[in-house]
Design an enzyme around this catalytic site. Structure first.
Site, mmCIF file in Angstrom:
data_model
loop_
_atom_site.group_PDB
_atom_site.id
_atom_site.type_symbol
_atom_site.label_atom_id
_atom_site.label_comp_id
_atom_site.label_asym_id
_atom_site.label_seq_id
_atom_site.Cartn_x
_atom_site.Cartn_y
_atom_site.Cartn_z
ATOM 1 N N GLU A 223 29.446 41.101 46.964
ATOM 2 C CA GLU A 223 30.095 41.357 45.886
ATOM 3 C C GLU A 223 30.267 40.519 44.758
ATOM 4 O O GLU A 223 30.946 39.508 45.344
ATOM 5 C CB GLU A 223 31.646 42.460 46.173
ATOM 6 N N GLU B 290 44.086 43.460 42.273
ATOM 7 C CA GLU B 290 43.938 42.262 43.049
ATOM 8 C C GLU B 290 45.347 41.651 43.408
ATOM 9 O O GLU B 290 46.112 41.730 42.503
ATOM 10 C CB GLU B 290 43.253 41.112 42.299
#
Length: 260
Positions: free
Chosen positions: A44, A55
């Site tokens: 990724e 995040e």
């Protein structure tokens, strides 16, 4: 079979994440090559974004380091184009809808396919809004990866039925980050996915950092995804991070295969 599905065809998969341009673009290339050599099955690639809402602090700081170093979407495309001369395993972009919109959705997806990206993960685009992207991804030959969370409940089967590439099972509520313990019943989530779509692989991410956690998650799914622990290594080792990250990926791949 899509190239992404093929990554899960033989054995449990280990999927590392990095933020492109953290600590710099040259090191990112070395890290991708090191991860591939160490046994990663799929990588990724995070395209940095200033408002990365899914995040935790570790990856947010990685995004800021990359952006302050002048990383742009075009520079990330250039990295992939160069790395593709050596690395054959599947790669997917993980970024946010605004990054794609601001570049021009069709233009972004066509360019991603052209440089050798196989799929796209957009954590801020829920299933109900994926039609803005899904047909264009399909036209470009990219798998739009679906995410399911512990709160998805009745929606899991619906999401799974239309999933492409693999299903990203979010192990914990909240944002990405290293966790000492994962308590979600991942096995139950995976069973629901497989009931709706027996052929779609399921990989588990958010919070996995140790070999023991990776082994536990892979035991009830098709693979494990790790991001924050790798971005921490980028922060710790800077331009010398490729070696330590390669060693870490090797240990995690052994763990997901559940071999001594």
């Amino acid at each position: 079979m899509s190239k992404i599905k093929e990554a899960f065809a033989k054995e449990k998969a280990f999927i590392p994440f990095i933020t492109c341009g953290d600590p710099d673009l040259e090191t990112t290339e070395k890290i991708i090559e090191a991860m591939a050599a160490a046994g990663a099955d799929l990588i990724e690639l995070g395209i940095p974004f200033s408002d990365s809402t899914a995040e935790g602090s570790v990856i947010q700081e990685g995004n800021l380091r990359a952006l302050s170093g002048g990383v742009t979407t075009d520079k990330v495309f250039d990295i992939v184009r160069r790395v593709r001369q050596k690395v054959t395993l599947p790669m997917v972009f993980m970024t946010y809808a605004n990054v794609v919109f601001s570049y021009g959705t069709a233009r972004f997806l066509d360019k991603a396919a052209e440089v050798g990206v196989d799929g796209l993960i957009l954590p801020d685009v829920p299933y109900e809004e994926k039609e803005e992207f899904a047909p264009l991804c399909e036209a470009a030959g990219l798998d739009l990866i679906s995410m399911i969370a512990p709160t998805s409940h009745d929606r899991i089967k619906m999401i799974a039925a239309e999933a492409k590439g693999f299903v990203y099972c979010v192990s914990s509520l909240g944002v990405t980050g290293v966790r000492s313990e994962i308590t979600t019943d991942i096995g139950a989530m995976v069973r629901l996915v497989k009931e709706a779509n027996p052929d779609i692989p399921c990989a588990v991410g958010f919070g996995i950092s140790t070999p023991a956690q990776a082994e536990k998650m892979a035991a009830v799914s098709d693979g494990a995804i790790v991001g924050s622990a790798i971005v921490r290594l980028c922060e710790k080792y800077g331009r010398e991070a490729a070696g330590p990250i390669g060693e870490y990926v090797r240990s995690m791949k052994v763990a997901v295969l559940q071999k001594d």
